[in-house]
Write a protein that holds these residues in place. Structure first.
Motif, PDB file in Angstrom:
ATOM      1  N   GLN A 108       0.924  -1.353  -0.109  1.00 41.32           N
ATOM      2  CA  GLN A 108       0.284  -0.212  -0.451  1.00 41.32           C
ATOM      3  C   GLN A 108       1.035   1.913   0.368  1.00 41.32           C
ATOM      4  OE1 GLN A 108      -3.963   0.261   1.674  1.00 41.32           O
ATOM      5  NE2 GLN A 108      -2.910   1.524   3.406  1.00 41.32           N
ATOM      6  N   GLY A 109       1.694   1.134   0.693  1.00 45.09           N
ATOM      7  CA  GLY A 109       2.861   2.748   0.919  1.00 45.09           C
ATOM      8  C   GLY A 109       2.947   2.843  -0.557  1.00 45.09           C
ATOM      9  N   ARG A 110       3.876   2.003  -1.424  1.00 46.61           N
ATOM     10  CA  ARG A 110       4.436   1.214  -2.693  1.00 46.61           C
ATOM     11  C   ARG A 110       3.715   2.002  -3.659  1.00 46.61           C
ATOM     12  NH1 ARG A 110       6.741  -2.785  -0.498  1.00 46.61           N
ATOM     13  NH2 ARG A 110       5.448  -4.539  -1.487  1.00 46.61           N
ATOM     14  N   ALA A 111       2.380   2.070  -3.537  1.00 49.48           N
ATOM     15  CA  ALA A 111       2.039   2.391  -4.258  1.00 49.48           C
ATOM     16  C   ALA A 111       0.999   3.592  -4.020  1.00 49.48           C
ATOM     17  CB  ALA A 111       0.378   1.348  -4.788  1.00 49.48           C
ATOM     18  N   LEU A 112       0.913   3.854  -3.029  1.00 49.65           N
ATOM     19  CA  LEU A 112       0.691   5.470  -2.182  1.00 49.65           C
ATOM     20  C   LEU A 112      -0.893   5.493  -2.424  1.00 49.65           C
ATOM     21  CD1 LEU A 112       3.521   8.141  -4.030  1.00 49.65           C
ATOM     22  CD2 LEU A 112       3.488   7.138  -2.686  1.00 49.65           C
ATOM     23  N   ALA A 113      -0.807   4.183  -1.785  1.00 52.44           N
ATOM     24  CA  ALA A 113      -2.539   3.620  -2.258  1.00 52.44           C
ATOM     25  C   ALA A 113      -3.020   4.758  -0.825  1.00 52.44           C
ATOM     26  CB  ALA A 113      -2.663   2.771  -2.685  1.00 52.44           C
ATOM     27  N   SER A 114      -4.338   4.576  -1.113  1.00 48.18           N
ATOM     28  CA  SER A 114      -5.487   5.243   0.763  1.00 48.18           C
ATOM     29  C   SER A 114      -6.495   4.685   0.769  1.00 48.18           C
ATOM     30  CB  SER A 114      -6.067   6.991   0.570  1.00 48.18           C
ATOM     31  OG  SER A 114      -6.112   7.157   1.396  1.00 48.18           O
ATOM     32  N   THR A 115      -6.836   3.493   1.901  1.00 46.02           N
ATOM     33  CA  THR A 115      -7.275   1.921   1.958  1.00 46.02           C
ATOM     34  C   THR A 115      -8.048   2.578   3.576  1.00 46.02           C
ATOM     35  OG1 THR A 115      -6.477   0.450   2.119  1.00 46.02           O
ATOM     36  CG2 THR A 115      -6.988   1.073   0.189  1.00 46.02           C
ATOM     37  N   ARG A 116      -8.561   1.128   3.627  1.00 45.60           N
ATOM     38  CA  ARG A 116      -9.079   1.859   5.701  1.00 45.60           C
ATOM     39  C   ARG A 116      -8.726  -0.045   5.723  1.00 45.60           C
ATOM     40  NH1 ARG A 116     -14.068   5.713   6.610  1.00 45.60           N
ATOM     41  NH2 ARG A 116     -12.825   4.800   8.392  1.00 45.60           N
ATOM     42  N   LEU A 117      -7.044  -0.615   5.156  1.00 43.12           N
ATOM     43  CA  LEU A 117      -6.910  -1.288   5.611  1.00 43.12           C
ATOM     44  C   LEU A 117      -6.976  -1.513   7.040  1.00 43.12           C
ATOM     45  CD1 LEU A 117      -5.281  -2.247   2.722  1.00 43.12           C
ATOM     46  CD2 LEU A 117      -6.698  -3.983   3.389  1.00 43.12           C
ATOM     47  N   LEU A 118      -6.374  -0.598   7.349  1.00 45.11           N
ATOM     48  CA  LEU A 118      -5.975  -0.043   9.213  1.00 45.11           C
ATOM     49  C   LEU A 118      -6.614  -0.064  10.134  1.00 45.11           C
ATOM     50  CD1 LEU A 118      -3.158   0.384  10.467  1.00 45.11           C
ATOM     51  CD2 LEU A 118      -3.668   2.957  10.644  1.00 45.11           C
ATOM     52  N   ASP A 119      -8.071   0.112   9.605  1.00 43.74           N
ATOM     53  CA  ASP A 119      -8.966  -0.231  10.135  1.00 43.74           C
ATOM     54  C   ASP A 119      -9.392  -1.619  10.654  1.00 43.74           C
ATOM     55  OD1 ASP A 119      -9.576   2.258  10.212  1.00 43.74           O
ATOM     56  OD2 ASP A 119     -11.329   2.285   9.515  1.00 43.74           O
ATOM     57  N   ASP A 120      -9.176  -2.958  10.410  1.00 43.58           N
ATOM     58  CA  ASP A 120      -9.314  -3.921  10.118  1.00 43.58           C
ATOM     59  C   ASP A 120      -8.049  -4.324  11.315  1.00 43.58           C
ATOM     60  OD1 ASP A 120     -10.822  -4.176   7.421  1.00 43.58           O
ATOM     61  OD2 ASP A 120      -9.981  -4.603   5.991  1.00 43.58           O
ATOM     62  N   VAL A 121      -6.996  -3.596  11.336  1.00 40.65           N
ATOM     63  CA  VAL A 121      -6.143  -4.827  11.911  1.00 40.65           C
ATOM     64  C   VAL A 121      -6.558  -4.273  13.026  1.00 40.65           C
ATOM     65  CG1 VAL A 121      -3.975  -4.036  12.752  1.00 40.65           C
ATOM     66  CG2 VAL A 121      -4.263  -3.861  10.339  1.00 40.65           C
ATOM     67  N   VAL A 122      -7.334  -2.873  13.124  1.00 41.66           N
ATOM     68  CA  VAL A 122      -7.522  -2.642  14.873  1.00 41.66           C
ATOM     69  C   VAL A 122      -8.522  -3.427  15.409  1.00 41.66           C
ATOM     70  CG1 VAL A 122      -7.817  -0.403  15.783  1.00 41.66           C
ATOM     71  CG2 VAL A 122      -6.130  -0.484  14.524  1.00 41.66           C
ATOM     72  N   THR A 123      -9.824  -3.130  14.294  1.00 50.41           N
ATOM     73  CA  THR A 123     -11.006  -3.726  14.074  1.00 50.41           C
ATOM     74  C   THR A 123     -10.589  -5.164  14.653  1.00 50.41           C
ATOM     75  OG1 THR A 123     -11.833  -3.583  13.047  1.00 50.41           O
ATOM     76  CG2 THR A 123     -12.607  -2.321  13.343  1.00 50.41           C
ATOM     77  N   HIS A 124      -9.495  -6.016  14.347  1.00 50.48           N
ATOM     78  CA  HIS A 124      -9.212  -7.362  14.371  1.00 50.48           C
ATOM     79  C   HIS A 124      -9.133  -7.371  15.399  1.00 50.48           C
ATOM     80  CE1 HIS A 124      -6.877 -10.821  14.317  1.00 50.48           C
ATOM     81  NE2 HIS A 124      -8.153 -11.835  13.976  1.00 50.48           N
ATOM     82  N   ALA A 125      -7.983  -6.881  16.566  1.00 48.10           N
ATOM     83  CA  ALA A 125      -7.410  -6.784  17.177  1.00 48.10           C
ATOM     84  C   ALA A 125      -7.948  -6.304  18.990  1.00 48.10           C
ATOM     85  CB  ALA A 125      -6.385  -6.040  17.343  1.00 48.10           C
ATOM     86  N   LEU A 126      -8.801  -5.389  18.750  1.00 40.15           N
ATOM     87  CA  LEU A 126     -10.427  -5.379  19.287  1.00 40.15           C
ATOM     88  C   LEU A 126     -11.042  -6.166  19.746  1.00 40.15           C
ATOM     89  CD1 LEU A 126     -10.437  -1.154  19.209  1.00 40.15           C
ATOM     90  CD2 LEU A 126      -8.660  -2.367  20.666  1.00 40.15           C
ATOM     91  N   GLY A 127     -11.358  -6.674  18.740  1.00 45.19           N
ATOM     92  CA  GLY A 127     -12.685  -7.978  18.680  1.00 45.19           C
ATOM     93  C   GLY A 127     -13.712  -7.392  18.579  1.00 45.19           C
ATOM     94  N   SER A 128     -14.005  -6.003  17.384  1.00 45.54           N
ATOM     95  CA  SER A 128     -15.508  -5.147  17.040  1.00 45.54           C
ATOM     96  C   SER A 128     -16.243  -6.000  15.833  1.00 45.54           C
ATOM     97  CB  SER A 128     -14.126  -3.688  16.454  1.00 45.54           C
ATOM     98  OG  SER A 128     -13.638  -3.145  17.725  1.00 45.54           O
ATOM     99  N   PRO A 129     -17.029  -5.414  16.244  1.00 41.94           N
ATOM    100  CA  PRO A 129     -18.542  -6.327  14.916  1.00 41.94           C
ATOM    101  C   PRO A 129     -17.616  -5.771  14.107  1.00 41.94           C
ATOM    102  CG  PRO A 129     -19.067  -5.078  16.438  1.00 41.94           C
ATOM    103  CD  PRO A 129     -18.086  -4.990  17.051  1.00 41.94           C
ATOM    104  N   GLU A 130     -18.578  -6.710  12.744  1.00 44.86           N
ATOM    105  CA  GLU A 130     -18.506  -5.645  11.551  1.00 44.86           C
ATOM    106  C   GLU A 130     -19.275  -4.579  11.423  1.00 44.86           C
ATOM    107  OE1 GLU A 130     -19.023  -7.922   7.904  1.00 44.86           O
ATOM    108  OE2 GLU A 130     -17.706  -9.411   8.293  1.00 44.86           O
ATOM    109  N   GLY A 131     -18.988  -3.329  10.305  1.00 50.98           N
ATOM    110  CA  GLY A 131     -19.916  -2.219  10.412  1.00 50.98           C
ATOM    111  C   GLY A 131     -19.214  -1.391  11.180  1.00 50.98           C
ATOM    112  N   THR A 132     -17.225  -1.405  11.598  1.00 47.96           N
ATOM    113  CA  THR A 132     -16.998  -0.121  12.451  1.00 47.96           C
ATOM    114  C   THR A 132     -15.412   0.164  11.939  1.00 47.96           C
ATOM    115  OG1 THR A 132     -17.485  -2.059  14.821  1.00 47.96           O
ATOM    116  CG2 THR A 132     -15.572  -0.106  14.500  1.00 47.96           C
ATOM    117  N   VAL A 133     -15.189   1.629  12.165  1.00 47.92           N
ATOM    118  CA  VAL A 133     -14.457   1.448  11.327  1.00 47.92           C
ATOM    119  C   VAL A 133     -13.815   3.044  12.580  1.00 47.92           C
ATOM    120  CG1 VAL A 133     -15.422   2.001   9.139  1.00 47.92           C
ATOM    121  CG2 VAL A 133     -16.044   4.584  11.005  1.00 47.92           C
ATOM    122  N   VAL A 134     -12.820   2.933  12.234  1.00 42.58           N
ATOM    123  CA  VAL A 134     -11.649   4.022  13.606  1.00 42.58           C
ATOM    124  C   VAL A 134     -11.263   5.112  13.366  1.00 42.58           C
ATOM    125  CG1 VAL A 134     -10.070   3.654  15.026  1.00 42.58           C
ATOM    126  CG2 VAL A 134     -11.132   1.320  13.938  1.00 42.58           C
TER     127      VAL A 134
END
Length: 303
Positions: A55-81
């Motif tokens: 993602q960094g090499r492509a200079l792309a902007s996504t919400r993938l970081l939200d997936d990392v955090v919500t997985h670690a927190l055990g948050s339900p789907e439909g959660t953003v950070v």
């Protein structure tokens, strides 16, 4: 040590670069076609480094970081950070809640209380999708332990470190290309010793940060150690991007922040990522306070 062999790592890296270099579109479907679930199952930490590096090499902007955090927190789907009030994009349809994440606390807000409190982030990066959440939006404390929160922040910082390394790789590649084809006094810019030294220093800093990130993946260590290791990695990524971008802008004839060159995209992207979840300056202070409070020098000394 990763469970993936060198050939698989190289193959996955190439495939991720191809997916993220274009317009990602339905990124989830593209990753599923790659068999991404198998890579994650084999080695989640390495998978995150590969994905965020691409993602960094492509200079792309996504919400993938939200997936990392919500997985670690055990948050339900439909959660953003929201990272200290910054959302990586306007919440999409189907979003039900926002977790407001900071180093020491997390709160949750229903989406109905967020929509009218978002403002686009304005700055150097015109392509950014980031939004700032009204600071008066506090929410209810998230029901997670301090250890779970610390591990979520650490996972996010390692992912951001990988992404900053990827951005720096792209910026350095631009600098190498520019100084190879551009001539001065009848010689390529890259033939001048001062230019070679600057690019070599940038390369060494990137590799140093990559090694730090690898050392920071201390999954079996106590939570406090995992958290400190991630702080070290993110701090080093921040100082590295500052050095790399300074040299890249310099060898581009200081065009790094102009629209004449694509370099400005890397410069602004890296600077923005440095700010998320603690800038290098803030983390430097925090790491110093850790040591003064009697925290063990490891893993800092080992890294």
């Amino acid at each position: 040590m990763t469970a993936l062999d060198a050939q698989t790592l190289a193959s996955v890296r190439v495939s991720l670069d191809e997916v993220l270099a274009g317009t990602p579109g339905d990124l989830s479907s593209a990753l599923a076609e790659l068999g991404w679930a198998d890579v994650v199952e084999a080695d989640r930490e390495t998978a995150a480094v590969l994905l965020f590096g691409a993602q960094g090499r492509a200079l792309a902007s996504t919400r993938l970081l939200d997936d990392v955090v919500t997985h670690a927190l055990g948050s339900p789907e439909g959660t953003v950070v929201a990272y200290a009030g910054i959302l990586l994009g306007r919440p999409e349809e189907g979003t039900e809640q926002v977790v407001v994440l900071d180093e020491n606390a997390a709160a949750v807000l229903p989406i109905t209380e967020v929509s009218g409190r978002l403002q686009p982030v304005r700055g150097f990066d015109r392509a950014t999708t980031w939004h700032r959440l009204d600071t008066t939006a506090s929410g209810e404390p998230l029901d997670v332990s301090a250890e779970t929160l610390a591990l979520a922040v650490a996972a996010a910082r390692r992912a951001l470190t990988a992404e900053i390394v990827g951005v720096c790789e792209t910026a350095l590649a631009m600098a190498v290309s520019h100084t190879t084809v551009r001539h001065q006094y009848g010689r390529p810019l890259a033939s001048f010793q001062a230019v070679r030294h600057a690019l070599a220093e940038a390369h060494a800093a990137i590799e140093n940060t990559r090694a730090t990130l690898e050392a920071a993946a201390v999954a079996d260590a106590p939570v406090a150690t995992v958290a400190r290791a991630a702080r070290v990695a993110k701090h080093r990524a921040g100082t590295t991007q500052a050095l790399v971008m300074r040299h890249v802008v310099q060898v581009h004839g200081a065009m790094g922040l102009t629209l004449e060159s694509d370099v400005h995209r890397a410069v602004t992207r890296a600077a923005a990522l440095d700010v998320l979840l603690g800038s290098s300056r803030e983390l430097s202070t925090r790491l110093g306070l850790d040591l003064l409070s009697g925290a063990p020098a490891e893993p800092i000394a080992a890294i």
